[in-house]
Design a protein around this motif. Structure first.
Motif, mmCIF file in Angstrom:
data_model
loop_
_atom_site.group_PDB
_atom_site.id
_atom_site.type_symbol
_atom_site.label_atom_id
_atom_site.label_comp_id
_atom_site.label_asym_id
_atom_site.label_seq_id
_atom_site.Cartn_x
_atom_site.Cartn_y
_atom_site.Cartn_z
ATOM 1 N N GLN A 172 -9.332 14.133 12.703
ATOM 2 C CA GLN A 172 -10.695 13.614 12.603
ATOM 3 C C GLN A 172 -11.303 13.846 11.226
ATOM 4 O OE1 GLN A 172 -13.010 15.671 15.600
ATOM 5 N NE2 GLN A 172 -13.508 17.368 14.236
ATOM 6 N N ASN A 173 -10.725 14.760 10.482
ATOM 7 C CA ASN A 173 -11.218 15.041 9.138
ATOM 8 C C ASN A 173 -10.370 14.431 8.030
ATOM 9 O OD1 ASN A 173 -13.398 16.758 10.010
ATOM 10 N ND2 ASN A 173 -11.848 18.296 10.512
ATOM 11 N N GLU A 174 -9.276 13.756 8.405
ATOM 12 C CA GLU A 174 -8.349 13.243 7.397
ATOM 13 C C GLU A 174 -8.139 11.731 7.455
ATOM 14 O OE1 GLU A 174 -5.397 17.142 6.901
ATOM 15 O OE2 GLU A 174 -4.650 15.307 7.851
ATOM 16 N N VAL A 175 -8.310 11.098 8.602
ATOM 17 C CA VAL A 175 -7.932 9.689 8.733
ATOM 18 C C VAL A 175 -8.920 8.770 8.014
ATOM 19 C CG1 VAL A 175 -6.625 9.947 10.872
ATOM 20 C CG2 VAL A 175 -9.107 9.565 10.990
ATOM 21 N N LEU A 176 -8.364 7.753 7.366
ATOM 22 C CA LEU A 176 -9.178 6.744 6.692
ATOM 23 C C LEU A 176 -8.442 5.409 6.765
ATOM 24 C CD1 LEU A 176 -11.773 6.276 4.998
ATOM 25 C CD2 LEU A 176 -10.327 6.516 2.957
ATOM 26 N N SER A 177 -9.137 4.388 7.232
ATOM 27 C CA SER A 177 -8.541 3.066 7.397
ATOM 28 C C SER A 177 -8.962 2.157 6.248
ATOM 29 C CB SER A 177 -8.982 2.452 8.729
ATOM 30 O OG SER A 177 -8.616 3.297 9.811
ATOM 31 N N LEU A 178 -7.966 1.537 5.614
ATOM 32 C CA LEU A 178 -8.210 0.651 4.469
ATOM 33 C C LEU A 178 -8.212 -0.814 4.911
ATOM 34 C CD1 LEU A 178 -5.833 2.280 1.818
ATOM 35 C CD2 LEU A 178 -8.231 2.820 2.301
ATOM 36 N N GLU A 211 -7.364 -8.786 -4.610
ATOM 37 C CA GLU A 211 -8.046 -7.784 -3.792
ATOM 38 C C GLU A 211 -7.106 -6.647 -3.406
ATOM 39 O OE1 GLU A 211 -11.463 -10.462 -1.554
ATOM 40 O OE2 GLU A 211 -9.399 -10.528 -0.828
ATOM 41 N N ILE A 212 -5.885 -6.987 -3.032
ATOM 42 C CA ILE A 212 -4.899 -5.956 -2.686
ATOM 43 C C ILE A 212 -4.653 -5.051 -3.896
ATOM 44 C CG2 ILE A 212 -2.498 -5.542 -2.008
ATOM 45 C CD1 ILE A 212 -2.661 -8.321 -0.573
ATOM 46 N N GLY A 213 -4.463 -5.664 -5.054
ATOM 47 C CA GLY A 213 -4.250 -4.897 -6.271
ATOM 48 C C GLY A 213 -5.437 -4.014 -6.614
ATOM 49 N N TYR A 214 -6.639 -4.520 -6.371
ATOM 50 C CA TYR A 214 -7.853 -3.753 -6.656
ATOM 51 C C TYR A 214 -7.942 -2.516 -5.768
ATOM 52 C CZ TYR A 214 -12.840 -2.862 -7.499
ATOM 53 O OH TYR A 214 -14.034 -2.299 -7.836
ATOM 54 N N VAL A 215 -7.634 -2.673 -4.451
ATOM 55 C CA VAL A 215 -7.636 -1.520 -3.543
ATOM 56 C C VAL A 215 -6.629 -0.481 -4.023
ATOM 57 C CG1 VAL A 215 -7.120 -0.727 -1.202
ATOM 58 C CG2 VAL A 215 -8.402 -2.851 -1.535
ATOM 59 N N ILE A 216 -5.432 -0.939 -4.358
ATOM 60 C CA ILE A 216 -4.387 -0.018 -4.805
ATOM 61 C C ILE A 216 -4.824 0.747 -6.057
ATOM 62 C CG2 ILE A 216 -2.078 0.075 -5.836
ATOM 63 C CD1 ILE A 216 -1.287 -2.213 -3.905
ATOM 64 N N GLU A 217 -5.359 0.033 -7.027
ATOM 65 C CA GLU A 217 -5.762 0.679 -8.279
ATOM 66 C C GLU A 217 -6.881 1.681 -8.076
ATOM 67 O OE1 GLU A 217 -4.191 0.637 -11.167
ATOM 68 O OE2 GLU A 217 -2.710 -0.502 -10.013
ATOM 69 N N ARG A 218 -7.826 1.360 -7.201
ATOM 70 C CA ARG A 218 -8.936 2.284 -6.994
ATOM 71 C C ARG A 218 -8.488 3.539 -6.251
ATOM 72 N NH1 ARG A 218 -10.280 -1.115 -9.875
ATOM 73 N NH2 ARG A 218 -9.440 0.535 -11.194
ATOM 74 N N TYR A 246 0.831 -1.202 0.000
ATOM 75 C CA TYR A 246 0.000 0.000 0.000
ATOM 76 C C TYR A 246 0.870 1.259 0.000
ATOM 77 C CZ TYR A 246 -4.474 -2.395 1.151
ATOM 78 O OH TYR A 246 -5.618 -3.153 1.137
ATOM 79 N N SER A 247 1.800 1.312 0.936
ATOM 80 C CA SER A 247 2.603 2.532 1.096
ATOM 81 C C SER A 247 3.446 2.821 -0.133
ATOM 82 C CB SER A 247 3.487 2.420 2.349
ATOM 83 O OG SER A 247 2.694 2.422 3.523
ATOM 84 N N GLU A 248 4.027 1.788 -0.712
ATOM 85 C CA GLU A 248 4.822 1.992 -1.929
ATOM 86 C C GLU A 248 3.961 2.551 -3.063
ATOM 87 O OE1 GLU A 248 6.507 -1.840 -2.612
ATOM 88 O OE2 GLU A 248 8.221 -1.504 -1.281
ATOM 89 N N ALA A 249 2.709 2.127 -3.104
ATOM 90 C CA ALA A 249 1.811 2.572 -4.175
ATOM 91 C C ALA A 249 1.254 3.973 -3.925
ATOM 92 C CB ALA A 249 0.668 1.584 -4.331
ATOM 93 N N PHE A 250 1.073 4.342 -2.646
ATOM 94 C CA PHE A 250 0.370 5.585 -2.319
ATOM 95 C C PHE A 250 1.294 6.760 -2.019
ATOM 96 C CE2 PHE A 250 -2.973 2.570 -0.315
ATOM 97 C CZ PHE A 250 -3.439 2.223 -1.568
ATOM 98 N N THR A 251 2.563 6.494 -1.758
ATOM 99 C CA THR A 251 3.470 7.550 -1.300
ATOM 100 C C THR A 251 3.533 8.724 -2.264
ATOM 101 O OG1 THR A 251 4.827 6.002 -0.035
ATOM 102 C CG2 THR A 251 5.857 8.087 -0.659
ATOM 103 N N ALA A 252 3.484 8.444 -3.538
ATOM 104 C CA ALA A 252 3.636 9.513 -4.542
ATOM 105 C C ALA A 252 2.328 10.237 -4.846
ATOM 106 C CB ALA A 252 4.214 8.931 -5.823
ATOM 107 N N ILE A 253 1.226 9.814 -4.247
ATOM 108 C CA ILE A 253 -0.072 10.436 -4.541
ATOM 109 C C ILE A 253 -0.219 11.712 -3.725
ATOM 110 C CG2 ILE A 253 -2.566 10.170 -4.504
ATOM 111 C CD1 ILE A 253 -2.182 7.177 -4.775
ATOM 112 N N GLU A 254 -0.410 12.811 -4.389
ATOM 113 C CA GLU A 254 -0.579 14.088 -3.708
ATOM 114 C C GLU A 254 -1.875 14.080 -2.895
ATOM 115 O OE1 GLU A 254 -0.755 18.891 -4.767
ATOM 116 O OE2 GLU A 254 -0.454 17.391 -6.356
ATOM 117 N N GLY A 255 -1.779 14.562 -1.680
ATOM 118 C CA GLY A 255 -2.958 14.627 -0.817
ATOM 119 C C GLY A 255 -3.157 13.414 0.047
ATOM 120 N N ILE A 256 -2.274 12.410 -0.073
ATOM 121 C CA ILE A 256 -2.357 11.217 0.774
ATOM 122 C C ILE A 256 -1.050 11.051 1.536
ATOM 123 C CG2 ILE A 256 -2.428 8.692 0.781
ATOM 124 C CD1 ILE A 256 -4.490 8.783 -1.380
#
Length: 365
Positions: free
Chosen positions: A337-343, A353-360, A260-270
């Protein structure tokens, strides 16, 4: 594709034979409270955490209450608790007769901020209760130094931190005691409620065990006024089985978290979880921070991916506690409280399923 936030049935099916055998043995023996099954789990859980004593109780909330009452904390006392996180500590401080005083959290591990804590210490402060949130040890060394400096008790809320480790030490090693939860969704979860207290203090362990057992160590022995809070035998049997698998489950969670982290690190706003590779994070929760959290949550829900918010309202703002403090004093907690989201993160997630979460998520970003 439909991906639930957690699927405990998959876990059960992976260990079904062991689990059914353990439960059936308790039924056959007809010993549903106490006994060797409970004591063997207590010994094993304490050993796994490098701590001397484990006292099984009904749940983690009870564990906190037992600790507070066994320390003699009550009317006129203050106890510092986090503004962000589950509010059991604040509840139990209130029900013990003391006053919960909220401090802000730091933004790396989301645990109590030592600077905010020190600002809250008064002559009436008796203890600090940090939460090891999401499965990672908080900034515990600095908090431990504060308790030594001001002669306070340190009580660790480790309800989410089973087997987490920092510098070779585990929950229960820094404070007078730690409270654990065996709620079904936890890393080590029962088939119902359950909890435990860990401590290295021989005398305090005895005091906690007595208070949780109607004030005595045996039937009809009432040395003090206590309560009835026990880890029942069926739940201990379930936990004994799961203890044999929890290490590989944590390893699997860490593998998923890394992807997850490797996939999301470069996404702005996350912002992905901060992980120190020299420590053990159990990833009970994989919690990101997202600037457009609500829109991301809706996007994932529409794609069939279930998420959770841990936690949607800072404790001082809940109806139970909103009269205690003003929100301006907790900028980090109110931002979270306005930013946290648990996957979704659990060992039984498939590669698809892991790949699907990452892609979405990447699709949204």
């Amino acid at each position: 594709m439909e991906i639930p936030f957690l699927d405990l049935k998959r876990q059960y099916l992976s260990i079904k034979t062991e689990m059914d055998t353990a439960i059936q043995s308790v039924i056959d023996e007809h010993r549903f409270v106490g006994g060797e099954v409970v004591s063997s789990f207590e010994k094993a859980f304490a050993k796994a955490h490098k701590v001397k004593h484990c006292i099984g109780v009904g749940n983690a909330t009870d564990a906190l209450f037992v600790i507070l009452k066994s320390l003699g904390i009550g009317i006129g006392d203050e106890v510092i608790v986090p503004a962000h996180g589950w509010l059991s500590a604040a509840e139990m401080v209130s029900l013990s007769g003391a006053t919960p005083v909220f401090a802000d959290v730091e933004m790396k591990r989301f645990g109590l901020d030592p600077i905010s804590v020190e600002e809250k210490i008064t002559a009436r402060t008796k203890a600090i209760i940090p939460i090891h949130l999401y499965g990672q040890i908080c900034e515990i060394e600095a908090l431990a130094e504060l308790t030594k400096k001001h002669h306070l008790y340190l009580i660790e809320d480790a309800a989410q931190a089973h087997f987490a480790e920092k510098d070779g030490k585990m929950p229960g090693s820094w404070g007078i005691a730690s409270a654990f939860s065996f709620y079904p969704s936890k890393i080590l979860g029962a088939f119902g409620d359950g909890g435990a207290i860990l401590t290295n203090d021989d005398i305090f362990a005895k005091q906690c065990r007595m208070f949780a057992n109607h004030g005595g160590l045996s039937k009809n022995d009432h040395q003090v006024k206590g309560i009835n809070s026990r880890l029942d035998t069926l739940q201990a049997a379930v936990l004994n089985v799961k203890l044999n698998h929890v290490e590989k489950w944590i390893e699997a969670r860490n593998r998923i978290a890394k992807r997850y982290s490797e996939a999301f690190t470069a996404i702005e706003g996350i912002i992905t979880p901060a992980v120190n590779e020299t420590e053990t994070h159990n990833f009970h929760i994989y919690c990101i921070r997202a600037k457009r959290r609500d829109a991301l949550k809706a996007h994932l829900q529409n794609a069939g991916i279930s998420t959770e918010i841990h936690y949607p309202l800072a404790s001082p703002l809940t109806p139970a506690f909103k009269a205690n403090d003003k929100p301006e004093g907790f900028p980090n907690s109110f931002q979270l409280q306005n930013e946290v989201l648990s996957l979704p993160i659990y060992p039984e997630l498939t590669e698809a399923e892991i790949g699907y979460v990452i892609e979405r998520v990447k699709e949204f970003g």
